[in-house]
Design a protein around this motif. Sequence first.
Motif, PDB file in Angstrom:
ATOM      1  N   LEU A 200      -9.472 -44.425  16.201  1.00 54.69           N
ATOM      2  CA  LEU A 200      -8.613 -44.481  17.381  1.00 54.69           C
ATOM      3  C   LEU A 200      -7.126 -44.398  17.048  1.00 54.69           C
ATOM      4  O   LEU A 200      -6.299 -44.244  17.934  1.00 54.69           O
ATOM      5  CB  LEU A 200      -8.898 -45.766  18.173  1.00 54.69           C
ATOM      6  N   GLY A 201      -6.749 -44.537  15.788  1.00 51.10           N
ATOM      7  CA  GLY A 201      -5.341 -44.405  15.437  1.00 51.10           C
ATOM      8  C   GLY A 201      -4.751 -45.700  14.924  1.00 51.10           C
ATOM      9  O   GLY A 201      -5.345 -46.780  14.995  1.00 51.10           O
ATOM     10  N   ALA A 202      -3.522 -45.590  14.435  1.00 48.66           N
ATOM     11  CA  ALA A 202      -2.874 -46.709  13.755  1.00 48.66           C
ATOM     12  C   ALA A 202      -2.521 -47.850  14.695  1.00 48.66           C
ATOM     13  O   ALA A 202      -2.395 -49.003  14.248  1.00 48.66           O
ATOM     14  CB  ALA A 202      -1.610 -46.219  13.045  1.00 48.66           C
ATOM     15  N   ARG A 203      -2.336 -47.574  15.972  1.00 49.40           N
ATOM     16  CA  ARG A 203      -1.956 -48.647  16.904  1.00 49.40           C
ATOM     17  C   ARG A 203      -3.115 -49.568  17.232  1.00 49.40           C
ATOM     18  O   ARG A 203      -2.924 -50.650  17.799  1.00 49.40           O
ATOM     19  CB  ARG A 203      -1.387 -48.042  18.192  1.00 49.40           C
ATOM     20  N   TYR A 204      -4.323 -49.150  16.910  1.00 55.43           N
ATOM     21  CA  TYR A 204      -5.502 -49.960  17.206  1.00 55.43           C
ATOM     22  C   TYR A 204      -5.884 -50.760  15.964  1.00 55.43           C
ATOM     23  O   TYR A 204      -6.021 -50.218  14.878  1.00 55.43           O
ATOM     24  CB  TYR A 204      -6.671 -49.071  17.630  1.00 55.43           C
ATOM     25  N   ARG A 205      -6.066 -52.043  16.156  1.00 56.77           N
ATOM     26  CA  ARG A 205      -6.414 -52.919  15.051  1.00 56.77           C
ATOM     27  C   ARG A 205      -7.708 -53.662  15.382  1.00 56.77           C
ATOM     28  O   ARG A 205      -7.865 -54.163  16.500  1.00 56.77           O
ATOM     29  CB  ARG A 205      -5.308 -53.940  14.802  1.00 56.77           C
ATOM     30  N   ILE A 206      -8.613 -53.722  14.424  1.00 57.96           N
ATOM     31  CA  ILE A 206      -9.824 -54.512  14.586  1.00 57.96           C
ATOM     32  C   ILE A 206      -9.604 -55.847  13.892  1.00 57.96           C
ATOM     33  O   ILE A 206      -9.281 -55.904  12.710  1.00 57.96           O
ATOM     34  CB  ILE A 206     -11.050 -53.788  14.002  1.00 57.96           C
ATOM     35  N   ARG A 207      -9.760 -56.911  14.646  1.00 52.35           N
ATOM     36  CA  ARG A 207      -9.589 -58.258  14.111  1.00 52.35           C
ATOM     37  C   ARG A 207     -10.944 -58.964  14.151  1.00 52.35           C
ATOM     38  O   ARG A 207     -11.497 -59.185  15.228  1.00 52.35           O
ATOM     39  CB  ARG A 207      -8.553 -59.031  14.928  1.00 52.35           C
ATOM     40  N   LYS A 208     -11.469 -59.282  12.984  1.00 53.04           N
ATOM     41  CA  LYS A 208     -12.774 -59.930  12.903  1.00 53.04           C
ATOM     42  C   LYS A 208     -12.593 -61.447  12.825  1.00 53.04           C
ATOM     43  O   LYS A 208     -11.818 -61.943  12.006  1.00 53.04           O
ATOM     44  CB  LYS A 208     -13.563 -59.398  11.710  1.00 53.04           C
ATOM     45  N   VAL A 209     -13.324 -62.123  13.696  1.00 54.83           N
ATOM     46  CA  VAL A 209     -13.103 -63.549  13.927  1.00 54.83           C
ATOM     47  C   VAL A 209     -14.399 -64.313  13.665  1.00 54.83           C
ATOM     48  O   VAL A 209     -15.483 -63.855  14.030  1.00 54.83           O
ATOM     49  CB  VAL A 209     -12.643 -63.788  15.382  1.00 54.83           C
ATOM     50  N   ALA A 210     -14.271 -65.494  13.067  1.00 52.45           N
ATOM     51  CA  ALA A 210     -15.438 -66.354  12.845  1.00 52.45           C
ATOM     52  C   ALA A 210     -15.994 -66.802  14.200  1.00 52.45           C
ATOM     53  O   ALA A 210     -15.221 -67.164  15.102  1.00 52.45           O
ATOM     54  CB  ALA A 210     -15.050 -67.568  12.016  1.00 52.45           C
ATOM     55  N   PRO A 211     -17.315 -66.804  14.355  1.00 49.41           N
ATOM     56  CA  PRO A 211     -17.912 -67.174  15.642  1.00 49.41           C
ATOM     57  C   PRO A 211     -17.934 -68.683  15.850  1.00 49.41           C
ATOM     58  O   PRO A 211     -18.974 -69.307  16.030  1.00 49.41           O
ATOM     59  CB  PRO A 211     -19.323 -66.598  15.528  1.00 49.41           C
ATOM     60  N   VAL A 212     -16.774 -69.295  15.791  1.00 47.25           N
ATOM     61  CA  VAL A 212     -16.623 -70.741  15.936  1.00 47.25           C
ATOM     62  C   VAL A 212     -15.704 -71.006  17.112  1.00 47.25           C
ATOM     63  O   VAL A 212     -14.607 -70.442  17.194  1.00 47.25           O
ATOM     64  CB  VAL A 212     -16.030 -71.358  14.636  1.00 47.25           C
ATOM     65  N   HIS A 213     -16.137 -71.840  18.020  1.00 50.38           N
ATOM     66  CA  HIS A 213     -15.302 -72.160  19.175  1.00 50.38           C
ATOM     67  C   HIS A 213     -14.185 -73.103  18.737  1.00 50.38           C
ATOM     68  O   HIS A 213     -14.428 -74.022  17.954  1.00 50.38           O
ATOM     69  CB  HIS A 213     -16.167 -72.819  20.254  1.00 50.38           C
ATOM     70  N   PRO A 214     -12.937 -72.867  19.179  1.00 55.28           N
ATOM     71  CA  PRO A 214     -12.489 -71.974  20.249  1.00 55.28           C
ATOM     72  C   PRO A 214     -11.902 -70.646  19.780  1.00 55.28           C
ATOM     73  O   PRO A 214     -11.118 -70.028  20.519  1.00 55.28           O
ATOM     74  CB  PRO A 214     -11.395 -72.815  20.905  1.00 55.28           C
TER      75      PRO A 214
END
Length: 419
Positions: A200-214
């Motif tokens: 999608l290009g440089a402006r799009y960033r994927i941020r992977k997050v731990a599945p821990v609330h909150p």
Amino acid sequence: MDFVASRPMNQKAGVTIETQITDQCALFAQLEDDFRVEVVVARGDRVPQGAPVLRSRKHPELTLVAPVSGEVAAIDLGPGRRLSRMLFFHASDAGRHKHDVTAASGGDDAAATRALLLAAGLWPSFRSRPFGRIPAPGETPSAIFVMALDTRPDAPPPRLALDGREEELAVGLRSLAGLTAGPIVFCQDRGPDIGGTAGLGARYRIRKVAPVHPHGLAGFQLAACHPVEPGRIVWDIHAEDVAAIGALLLTGLVAETRLVSVAGTALREQRLVRCQPGADLRALSYDIIRPGPHRLLSGSMLDGTESRWLGRWHRQVTGIAEASRDNRPHWFSAALRGARRPLPIIPTAALEQAFGGVLPAAALVRAIASNDVETATRLGALSLTEEDVALADYVTGAAPRLSAMLRGMLDRIAAEEAA
């Protein structure tokens, strides 16, 4: 101790997801929303799904559309033509309304995309921070966060909601580029990249997050990597709503359903359903409700509100069992408890984890409780809404609730800015 989403919905292949269009549904607003409208249909009219039915008086380009094909059964307006409720009866033969997407379909005309989202009723899918409200039509955010992660108890997995919609998601994500000059952050779990996010290009960033609330709440992701500050606006939107934008651009049709979980202690089982926005909560749960007193919440057990209808940004229905009326405390005992001084919020490890380790919990809570706007703003309060501090309310049990104090502070700041 970590706060994880309890009883997580099954994410494996083969999960049964029913489509349930309830016989009744509603467009509604709370009194504090002050949403003044012009009605463009009349009671008794048959309207196709996706057709315009309400228009904002303050921003005439902002339109709400019929969530279901059927008949307009009731129109309830409060003082000043404030929207209270517009009720619909489902009739499948009323069809679907097709919007003209010619100008916006290429994705190059940002003004055309904005106009289409406003006209097709998808603009309210965005939430603007600070204040957690629908963005003004001319507003431009410094960043947009797309949430493909939800760690609230019993939340429906966004991966299931997006399954088979990779093209729609990609088209929807590309369309967001015209709404902001800043980054578009796609927040997901730590599994494989969700389909539709590649190339999608440089402006799009994927941020992977731990599945821990909150951590699965937008407010804490904003606070961690693009904090809201005075004069710096950030939007968030659910990834399924982005796929709905893509579907509109591809077909001219407004998506009919969203993935919703139905769960809670008052229910015999939990289930996933696809239903229309504003669906009737009683119809979604009537065949699995346990006998006895109960409440139905639109939203999760932590941040849901008692309602008859599914809320604008909610993807959960929660049934809460209540004690029988005979077991409730006497009114005089309840009055004595209510007359006591407020219950304090005591800094603990649980409170720190309720803020995800992203914000300084004790100092921020102290600033909000004392109405110290300057300190609360400096510590990150503008990135948050009530849902973000609901876990803190749960683990502290303090009164008045932190979420109520935060909303009061945000409303005062908004009023001062508008003055």
